[in-house]
Design a protein around this motif. Sequence first.
Motif, mmCIF file in Angstrom:
data_model
loop_
_atom_site.group_PDB
_atom_site.id
_atom_site.type_symbol
_atom_site.label_atom_id
_atom_site.label_comp_id
_atom_site.label_asym_id
_atom_site.label_seq_id
_atom_site.Cartn_x
_atom_site.Cartn_y
_atom_site.Cartn_z
ATOM 1 N N PHE A 37 0.838 -1.200 0.000
ATOM 2 C CA PHE A 37 0.000 0.000 0.000
ATOM 3 C C PHE A 37 0.872 1.249 0.000
ATOM 4 O O PHE A 37 0.617 2.206 -0.738
ATOM 5 N N MET A 38 1.932 1.243 0.811
ATOM 6 C CA MET A 38 2.839 2.377 0.875
ATOM 7 C C MET A 38 3.489 2.650 -0.484
ATOM 8 O O MET A 38 3.655 3.799 -0.883
ATOM 9 N N MET A 40 2.208 2.233 -3.320
ATOM 10 C CA MET A 40 1.217 2.800 -4.238
ATOM 11 C C MET A 40 0.684 4.150 -3.761
ATOM 12 O O MET A 40 -0.185 4.731 -4.398
ATOM 13 N N THR A 41 1.211 4.655 -2.660
ATOM 14 C CA THR A 41 0.719 5.883 -2.059
ATOM 15 C C THR A 41 1.839 6.915 -1.995
ATOM 16 O O THR A 41 2.973 6.568 -1.671
ATOM 17 N N ASP A 42 1.520 8.165 -2.258
ATOM 18 C CA ASP A 42 2.514 9.224 -2.136
ATOM 19 C C ASP A 42 2.713 9.539 -0.667
ATOM 20 O O ASP A 42 1.867 10.171 -0.038
ATOM 21 N N THR A 43 3.822 9.064 -0.117
ATOM 22 C CA THR A 43 4.144 9.306 1.284
ATOM 23 C C THR A 43 5.271 10.321 1.409
ATOM 24 O O THR A 43 5.871 10.461 2.463
ATOM 25 N N SER A 78 -3.426 1.431 7.060
ATOM 26 C CA SER A 78 -2.277 1.697 6.209
ATOM 27 C C SER A 78 -1.519 2.902 6.759
ATOM 28 O O SER A 78 -1.977 3.554 7.685
ATOM 29 N N ASN A 80 -0.391 6.516 7.525
ATOM 30 C CA ASN A 80 -1.188 7.750 7.629
ATOM 31 C C ASN A 80 -2.650 7.471 7.941
ATOM 32 O O ASN A 80 -3.507 8.314 7.718
ATOM 33 N N HIS A 82 -4.957 5.758 6.491
ATOM 34 C CA HIS A 82 -5.887 5.725 5.359
ATOM 35 C C HIS A 82 -6.130 4.277 4.970
ATOM 36 O O HIS A 82 -5.277 3.432 5.150
ATOM 37 N N TRP A 84 -7.852 1.802 1.680
ATOM 38 C CA TRP A 84 -8.277 1.846 0.282
ATOM 39 C C TRP A 84 -9.719 2.307 0.217
ATOM 40 O O TRP A 84 -10.584 1.749 0.866
ATOM 41 N N ASP A 87 -12.273 7.804 1.113
ATOM 42 C CA ASP A 87 -12.103 9.228 0.870
ATOM 43 C C ASP A 87 -13.454 9.836 0.533
ATOM 44 O O ASP A 87 -14.450 9.145 0.435
#
Length: 94
Positions: A37-38, A40-43, A78, A80, A82, A84, A87
Amino acid sequence: MRGRVTETSTEELYERFPHLRKIDLVWGSPECRKFLFMLMTDTRGGTRQGFPREHGATIMSLLLEHDRRFPQFENEISPNNHRWGNDVRRRDYG
């Protein structure tokens, strides 16, 4: 030599990004899902370049395969806090 742990082909991904071989080591664990997940995510606050399309698709396929094979980890928090699909754009119709 150990056989492949995923159904998704990872040879090209690991050839280009050898550090992602960690996926095979943590496969089937909550840590693996969080790691995928990380990826695929902007961290990085908008500074992440992202993966080339073919490798991003492989990572997404790995995440989906992991969720299918290990559903008990699908709802793990996940980075932060969040999840899937959680939102303001997602609406439950029913």
